[in-house]
Design an enzyme around this catalytic site. Structure first.
Site, PDB file in Angstrom:
ATOM      1  NE  ARG A  81      -2.705  -1.128   3.428  1.00 12.63           N
ATOM      2  CZ  ARG A  81      -2.718  -0.253   4.439  1.00 12.63           C
ATOM      3  NH1 ARG A  81      -3.133   0.973   4.262  1.00 12.63           N
ATOM      4  NH2 ARG A  81      -2.302  -0.619   5.634  1.00 12.63           N
TER       5      ARG A  81
ATOM      6  CE  LYS B  39       1.892  -5.218   6.306  1.00  5.78           C
ATOM      7  NZ  LYS B  39       1.594  -3.881   5.826  1.00  5.78           N
TER       8      LYS B  39
ATOM      9  NE  ARG C 163       4.349   6.530  13.057  1.00  6.21           N
ATOM     10  CZ  ARG C 163       4.758   5.801  12.052  1.00  6.21           C
ATOM     11  NH1 ARG C 163       4.887   4.506  12.199  1.00  6.21           N
ATOM     12  NH2 ARG C 163       5.082   6.344  10.898  1.00  6.21           N
TER      13      ARG C 163
HETATM   14  C1  BTN Z   1       0.664  -3.881   2.291  1.00  7.06           C
HETATM   15  O1  BTN Z   1       1.385  -2.917   2.008  1.00  7.06           O
HETATM   16  O2  BTN Z   1       0.476  -4.214   3.460  1.00  7.06           O
HETATM   17  C2  BTN Z   1       0.006  -4.682   1.190  1.00  7.06           C
HETATM   18  C3  BTN Z   1       0.900  -5.746   0.656  1.00  7.06           C
HETATM   19  C4  BTN Z   1       0.236  -6.597  -0.423  1.00  7.06           C
HETATM   20  C5  BTN Z   1       1.205  -7.592  -1.046  1.00  7.06           C
HETATM   21  C6  BTN Z   1       0.517  -8.539  -1.997  1.00  7.06           C
HETATM   22  S1  BTN Z   1       1.553  -9.889  -2.452  1.00  7.06           S
HETATM   23  C7  BTN Z   1       0.400 -10.368  -3.686  1.00  7.06           C
HETATM   24  C8  BTN Z   1      -0.068  -9.077  -4.329  1.00  7.06           C
HETATM   25  N1  BTN Z   1       0.849  -8.671  -5.377  1.00  7.06           N
HETATM   26  C9  BTN Z   1       1.421  -7.512  -5.102  1.00  7.06           C
HETATM   27  O3  BTN Z   1       2.241  -6.933  -5.835  1.00  7.06           O
HETATM   28  N2  BTN Z   1       1.010  -7.055  -3.917  1.00  7.06           N
HETATM   29  C10 BTN Z   1       0.044  -7.942  -3.296  1.00  7.06           C
END
Ligand code: BTN
Length: 328
Positions: free
Chosen positions: A119, A189, A326
């Site tokens: 994100r 996480k 946070r």
């Molecule tokens: C975040 O920032 O918390 C979201 C991460 C999401 C990662 C997943 S892995 C499968 C899909 N492909 C990507 O490029 N991103 C999501």
């Protein structure tokens, strides 16, 4: 020979000599060494012992679309779109977005991503063979206007899948970070969710739901993530659930949950969200375009906006995507 082929040959966790690997691949031992170095550079902790050869510190189940589909409830397996497993992609979500004609509930998984996206423009570390990177396309007739709360609902769906897998101890940090709930790794996480919408505001539209779940992270990978990170193995006594099973359970929860969302909206998820809400009653500091806000987590509203109790007792709704939360 590709690095992923070598990973598959080491997948049992048994030692294999460089000579045996070289003979199998029809290349020199130096070429094998080069592939080992590539995999190590991407985070796979391959061990080398002069006497016995190369080995992984644990067995790895390589993803297999046939195995995943066979593990789905049969009615669901018939109604899903394609399930694709790729060795390497830039991003499973980008791949689905390139498929304008993909059918509803199409699934793309990859052993590794070279440009995994998180994100707010962040990247998502995606070493081969260790975690789950999965994207799912869901089409909606209702339009983007009717999808508020969808990204939070996906967090609930992931928690339902973890529950099915016997993984306890995870919770949700608004809007949808999957974190360790308690203990010495609390707040680290375990997984991330990226929901990308396209189409009409009040007509046909589509969501590409991307989920990354950490099954195994080495200490070096944890450092590279740039934020406290943890893996399912830490919650399950050192051995995470089988990767194909994780994929099948996640796909089942997604298909059922997305249909539930389509039918009943976010209202069907608010009670489950409240049960897993790690910010409730926590002292919070929110920063973003609104400036800095201090308050106490007071749940979410019917649209999925974060409710914050301010020091003067009033409630403030936060739904800006630019807000970071946070624990103060
Ligand atoms: C975040 O920032 O918390 C979201 C991460 C999401 C990662 C997943 S892995 C499968 C899909 N492909 C990507 O490029 N991103 C999501």
């Amino acid at each position: 020979m590709q690095p992923l082929q070598l990973l598959a040959w080491l997948a049992t966790g048994e030692s294999v000599s460089g000579a045996a690997l070289a003979a199998r691949a029809g290349v020199t031992r130096a070429a094998i060494w080069k592939q080992v170095e590539i995999l190590r550079g991407r985070g796979v902790p391959i061990e080398a012992h002069a006497a016995t050869g190369y080995r992984l510190p644990w067995p790895v189940q390589m993803l297999d679309a046939g195995v995943i589909r066979a593990a789905l409830p049969s009615a669901l397996a018939r109604s899903l779109g394609a399930i694709e497993v790729h060795g390497e992609l830039d991003s499973t979500s980008s791949e689905l977005q390139r498929r304008s004609g993909a059918s509803d509930l199409s699934i793309v998984l990859a052993e590794s991503q070279t440009a995994g996206r998180g994100r707010r423009g962040r990247s998502w570390l995606s070493p081969p063979g260790m975690n789950i990177y999965l994207s799912c396309l869901k089409r909606f007739e209702s339009g983007i206007a009717g999808l508020s709360g969808l990204s939070l609902a996906i967090g609930v769906i992931v928690l339902r899948a973890l529950d099915q897998l016997g993984v306890a101890g995870a919770g949700l940090k608004w809007p949808n970070d999957v974190l360790v709930a308690t203990g010495e790794s609390a707040g680290a996480k375990l997984g991330g969710i990226l929901v990308e919408l396209s189409g009409e505001y009040q007509g046909p539209c589509a969501a590409v739901v991307g989920i990354g779940l950490n099954l195994r992270l080495t200490p070096a990978l944890r450092l590279q993530t740039g934020q406290p990170a943890c893996d399912l193995a830490s919650l399950t006594g050192g051995v995470p659930p089988d990767r194909n099973r994780v994929a099948a359970v996640l796909i089942t929860a997604l298909a059922e949950g997305l249909r539930q969302f389509e039918r009943d909206g976010f209202a069907a998820f608010t009670a489950d969200y409240a049960q897993h809400d790690l910010l409730r009653d926590e002292s919070l500091q929110l920063t973003g375009t609104l400036g800095v806000i201090h308050g106490t987590g007071a749940g979410i509203d019917a649209r999925g906006a974060l409710q914050v109790r301010l020091p003067d007792g009033s409630l403030r709704s936060i739904d800006s995507a630019d807000v970071t939360v946070r624990r103060a």
